[in-house]
Design a protein around this motif. Structure first.
Motif, PDB file in Angstrom:
ATOM      1  N   VAL A 216      11.879   3.837 -15.347  1.00  0.00           N
ATOM      2  CA  VAL A 216      11.561   5.111 -14.711  1.00  0.00           C
ATOM      3  C   VAL A 216      12.859   5.854 -14.435  1.00  0.00           C
ATOM      4  O   VAL A 216      13.886   5.247 -14.103  1.00  0.00           O
ATOM      5  CB  VAL A 216      10.758   4.925 -13.405  1.00  0.00           C
ATOM      6  CG1 VAL A 216       9.343   4.448 -13.707  1.00  0.00           C
ATOM      7  CG2 VAL A 216      11.447   3.955 -12.455  1.00  0.00           C
ATOM      8  N   ALA A 217      12.823   7.180 -14.601  1.00  0.00           N
ATOM      9  CA  ALA A 217      14.049   7.976 -14.430  1.00  0.00           C
ATOM     10  C   ALA A 217      13.737   9.261 -13.681  1.00  0.00           C
ATOM     11  O   ALA A 217      12.820  10.004 -14.059  1.00  0.00           O
ATOM     12  CB  ALA A 217      14.669   8.291 -15.790  1.00  0.00           C
ATOM     13  N   SER A 218      14.490   9.515 -12.627  1.00  0.00           N
ATOM     14  CA  SER A 218      14.368  10.760 -11.869  1.00  0.00           C
ATOM     15  C   SER A 218      15.528  10.828 -10.890  1.00  0.00           C
ATOM     16  O   SER A 218      16.105   9.797 -10.529  1.00  0.00           O
ATOM     17  CB  SER A 218      13.040  10.835 -11.103  1.00  0.00           C
ATOM     18  OG  SER A 218      12.882  12.089 -10.473  1.00  0.00           O
ATOM     19  N   CYS A 219      15.893  12.045 -10.473  1.00  0.00           N
ATOM     20  CA  CYS A 219      16.901  12.213  -9.430  1.00  0.00           C
ATOM     21  C   CYS A 219      16.462  13.364  -8.531  1.00  0.00           C
ATOM     22  O   CYS A 219      15.497  14.068  -8.834  1.00  0.00           O
ATOM     23  CB  CYS A 219      18.282  12.455 -10.023  1.00  0.00           C
ATOM     24  SG  CYS A 219      18.488  14.048 -10.828  1.00  0.00           S
ATOM     25  N   ALA A 220      17.159  13.541  -7.424  1.00  0.00           N
ATOM     26  CA  ALA A 220      16.789  14.583  -6.471  1.00  0.00           C
ATOM     27  C   ALA A 220      16.869  15.962  -7.120  1.00  0.00           C
ATOM     28  O   ALA A 220      17.848  16.255  -7.817  1.00  0.00           O
ATOM     29  CB  ALA A 220      17.705  14.513  -5.254  1.00  0.00           C
ATOM     30  N   PRO A 221      15.857  16.797  -6.935  1.00  0.00           N
ATOM     31  CA  PRO A 221      14.602  16.554  -6.219  1.00  0.00           C
ATOM     32  C   PRO A 221      13.653  15.699  -7.046  1.00  0.00           C
ATOM     33  O   PRO A 221      13.310  16.046  -8.171  1.00  0.00           O
ATOM     34  CB  PRO A 221      14.034  17.961  -6.015  1.00  0.00           C
ATOM     35  CG  PRO A 221      14.606  18.766  -7.135  1.00  0.00           C
ATOM     36  CD  PRO A 221      15.948  18.176  -7.444  1.00  0.00           C
ATOM     37  N   TYR A 222      13.260  14.550  -6.496  1.00  0.00           N
ATOM     38  CA  TYR A 222      12.497  13.538  -7.217  1.00  0.00           C
ATOM     39  C   TYR A 222      11.089  14.008  -7.549  1.00  0.00           C
ATOM     40  O   TYR A 222      10.470  14.745  -6.785  1.00  0.00           O
ATOM     41  CB  TYR A 222      12.417  12.252  -6.386  1.00  0.00           C
ATOM     42  CG  TYR A 222      13.755  11.776  -5.915  1.00  0.00           C
ATOM     43  CD1 TYR A 222      14.627  11.109  -6.759  1.00  0.00           C
ATOM     44  CD2 TYR A 222      14.167  12.022  -4.603  1.00  0.00           C
ATOM     45  CE1 TYR A 222      15.878  10.685  -6.320  1.00  0.00           C
ATOM     46  CE2 TYR A 222      15.413  11.612  -4.160  1.00  0.00           C
ATOM     47  CZ  TYR A 222      16.264  10.945  -5.018  1.00  0.00           C
ATOM     48  OH  TYR A 222      17.501  10.547  -4.583  1.00  0.00           O
ATOM     49  N   THR A 223      10.591  13.519  -8.700  1.00  0.00           N
ATOM     50  CA  THR A 223       9.208  13.785  -9.085  1.00  0.00           C
ATOM     51  C   THR A 223       8.325  12.686  -8.515  1.00  0.00           C
ATOM     52  O   THR A 223       8.510  11.506  -8.824  1.00  0.00           O
ATOM     53  CB  THR A 223       9.071  13.846 -10.614  1.00  0.00           C
ATOM     54  OG1 THR A 223       9.951  14.857 -11.117  1.00  0.00           O
ATOM     55  CG2 THR A 223       7.639  14.187 -11.011  1.00  0.00           C
ATOM     56  N   ARG A 224       7.380  13.070  -7.684  1.00  0.00           N
ATOM     57  CA  ARG A 224       6.550  12.101  -6.965  1.00  0.00           C
ATOM     58  C   ARG A 224       5.837  11.131  -7.912  1.00  0.00           C
ATOM     59  O   ARG A 224       5.750   9.921  -7.664  1.00  0.00           O
ATOM     60  CB  ARG A 224       5.517  12.848  -6.108  1.00  0.00           C
ATOM     61  CG  ARG A 224       4.713  11.944  -5.179  1.00  0.00           C
ATOM     62  CD  ARG A 224       3.621  12.755  -4.464  1.00  0.00           C
ATOM     63  NE  ARG A 224       4.176  13.929  -3.804  1.00  0.00           N
ATOM     64  CZ  ARG A 224       4.718  13.906  -2.586  1.00  0.00           C
ATOM     65  NH1 ARG A 224       4.776  12.771  -1.910  1.00  0.00           N
ATOM     66  NH2 ARG A 224       5.184  15.008  -2.042  1.00  0.00           N
ATOM     67  N   SER A 225       5.318  11.647  -9.021  1.00  0.00           N
ATOM     68  CA  SER A 225       4.525  10.807  -9.926  1.00  0.00           C
ATOM     69  C   SER A 225       5.369   9.717 -10.579  1.00  0.00           C
ATOM     70  O   SER A 225       4.865   8.629 -10.873  1.00  0.00           O
ATOM     71  CB  SER A 225       3.860  11.669 -11.006  1.00  0.00           C
ATOM     72  OG  SER A 225       4.838  12.316 -11.812  1.00  0.00           O
TER      73      SER A 225
ATOM     74  N   GLU B 293       5.709   6.938  -8.142  1.00  0.00           N
ATOM     75  CA  GLU B 293       4.427   6.236  -8.038  1.00  0.00           C
ATOM     76  C   GLU B 293       4.229   5.297  -9.227  1.00  0.00           C
ATOM     77  O   GLU B 293       3.709   4.190  -9.080  1.00  0.00           O
ATOM     78  CB  GLU B 293       3.285   7.251  -7.963  1.00  0.00           C
ATOM     79  CG  GLU B 293       1.906   6.651  -7.739  1.00  0.00           C
ATOM     80  CD  GLU B 293       1.725   6.034  -6.351  1.00  0.00           C
ATOM     81  OE1 GLU B 293       0.631   5.531  -6.081  1.00  0.00           O
ATOM     82  OE2 GLU B 293       2.679   6.053  -5.540  1.00  0.00           O
ATOM     83  N   VAL B 294       4.635   5.723 -10.404  1.00  0.00           N
ATOM     84  CA  VAL B 294       4.542   4.855 -11.581  1.00  0.00           C
ATOM     85  C   VAL B 294       5.371   3.595 -11.370  1.00  0.00           C
ATOM     86  O   VAL B 294       4.925   2.484 -11.684  1.00  0.00           O
ATOM     87  CB  VAL B 294       5.000   5.609 -12.853  1.00  0.00           C
ATOM     88  CG1 VAL B 294       5.346   4.626 -13.979  1.00  0.00           C
ATOM     89  CG2 VAL B 294       3.914   6.568 -13.318  1.00  0.00           C
ATOM     90  N   GLY B 295       6.580   3.738 -10.843  1.00  0.00           N
ATOM     91  CA  GLY B 295       7.411   2.568 -10.571  1.00  0.00           C
ATOM     92  C   GLY B 295       6.744   1.609  -9.602  1.00  0.00           C
ATOM     93  O   GLY B 295       6.740   0.391  -9.823  1.00  0.00           O
ATOM     94  N   ARG B 296       6.156   2.157  -8.539  1.00  0.00           N
ATOM     95  CA  ARG B 296       5.502   1.322  -7.528  1.00  0.00           C
ATOM     96  C   ARG B 296       4.320   0.564  -8.109  1.00  0.00           C
ATOM     97  O   ARG B 296       4.163  -0.644  -7.915  1.00  0.00           O
ATOM     98  CB  ARG B 296       5.047   2.188  -6.359  1.00  0.00           C
ATOM     99  CG  ARG B 296       4.427   1.401  -5.205  1.00  0.00           C
ATOM    100  CD  ARG B 296       3.804   2.317  -4.171  1.00  0.00           C
ATOM    101  NE  ARG B 296       2.627   3.004  -4.693  1.00  0.00           N
ATOM    102  CZ  ARG B 296       1.413   2.448  -4.798  1.00  0.00           C
ATOM    103  NH1 ARG B 296       1.237   1.177  -4.432  1.00  0.00           N
ATOM    104  NH2 ARG B 296       0.399   3.141  -5.255  1.00  0.00           N
ATOM    105  N   VAL B 297       3.480   1.266  -8.846  1.00  0.00           N
ATOM    106  CA  VAL B 297       2.270   0.654  -9.407  1.00  0.00           C
ATOM    107  C   VAL B 297       2.632  -0.357 -10.492  1.00  0.00           C
ATOM    108  O   VAL B 297       2.027  -1.431 -10.579  1.00  0.00           O
ATOM    109  CB  VAL B 297       1.326   1.748  -9.949  1.00  0.00           C
ATOM    110  CG1 VAL B 297       0.145   1.113 -10.685  1.00  0.00           C
ATOM    111  CG2 VAL B 297       0.818   2.624  -8.812  1.00  0.00           C
ATOM    112  N   ALA B 298       3.621  -0.038 -11.314  1.00  0.00           N
ATOM    113  CA  ALA B 298       4.023  -0.958 -12.375  1.00  0.00           C
ATOM    114  C   ALA B 298       4.520  -2.274 -11.787  1.00  0.00           C
ATOM    115  O   ALA B 298       4.167  -3.362 -12.275  1.00  0.00           O
ATOM    116  CB  ALA B 298       5.099  -0.315 -13.246  1.00  0.00           C
ATOM    117  N   ALA B 299       5.338  -2.204 -10.746  1.00  0.00           N
ATOM    118  CA  ALA B 299       5.852  -3.422 -10.121  1.00  0.00           C
ATOM    119  C   ALA B 299       4.711  -4.250  -9.535  1.00  0.00           C
ATOM    120  O   ALA B 299       4.685  -5.480  -9.674  1.00  0.00           O
ATOM    121  CB  ALA B 299       6.867  -3.071  -9.039  1.00  0.00           C
TER     122      ALA B 299
END
Length: 220
Positions: free
Chosen positions: A123-132, A135-141
């Protein structure tokens, strides 16, 4: 001035604030050329910034996961969709079963449901972070996948579910997030994976070259 003051400390106006700083920079000498010079210096500083935060053990762990996992899926949206595409293409050059997480556009829930424990999700994102993306990182783990986060700081919402997280600064005069240092980081990580794969990577590249030649894809 009133507008700039109002948005100065509001994350909602990140892009407007970045553009405001760009417009406020005085033009000196050959201003057009200096825009390039300034951004190049800022990118070099961001590269130095991530080099100072690299952890050898985490790099080794991520490299082994990316080399050995049955499947690798990469997820980034908005500006980071370009980085996700770059990672997917280049990692797919040296190993099989690498794809954007939701390439068919059937939804991330459907895409995650196709994965098994031990598969890898980047997963890749930086500020301002994309919420989705967070969420993908959380659900995948939670689903048993190994998550690798490419982000900007330890306070990023992508970090908690990640088995390995890497922090790439993006401070610059560009009116959006500067991606130069992210590309440099990804190229180096991909080199580590290719070296880990050894002959498998060479055979994969040779097979790709054969198909390119057979299909007459390249010009001259």
């Amino acid at each position: 001035a009133v507008f700039r003051k109002a948005i100065a400390n509001d994350q909602q106006y990140f892009y407007s604030r970045q553009a405001g700083r760009l417009m406020a920079t005085p033009s000196v000498g050959d201003a057009d050329v200096e825009v390039f010079g300034q951004l190049a210096r800022e990118t070099a500083a961001n590269v130095d910034g991530f080099l100072g935060q690299l952890d050898g053990a985490s790099l080794k762990g991520a490299t082994r996961l990316l080399a050995s996992a049955r499947r690798v899926r990469v997820h980034g949206v908005r500006q980071f969709h370009s980085l996700a595409s770059f990672l997917t293409y280049c990692l797919g050059m040296v190993r099989s079963d690498v794809a954007l997480l939701d390439a068919p556009r059937l939804g991330v829930a459907e895409a995650l449901s196709q994965l098994e424990p031990g598969d890898v999700v980047i997963v890749a994102s930086c500020a301002p972070y994309t919420r989705s993306v967070a969420e993908v990182g959380r659900v995948a783990a939670a689903n048993g996948q190994s998550v690798i986060a490419i982000t900007d700081s330890r306070s990023s919402p992508l970090v908690p579910p990640a088995e390995h997280a890497f922090f790439i600064p993006h401070a610059s005069s560009f009116y959006s997030n500067s991606m130069g240092a992210y590309i440099v980081f990804c190229e180096a990580l991909l080199n580590l994976v290719a070296r880990e794969l050894g002959d498998k990577a060479l055979n994969s590249l040779a097979g790709r070259e054969r198909l390119i030649a057979e299909m007459n894809i390249e010009v001259g």
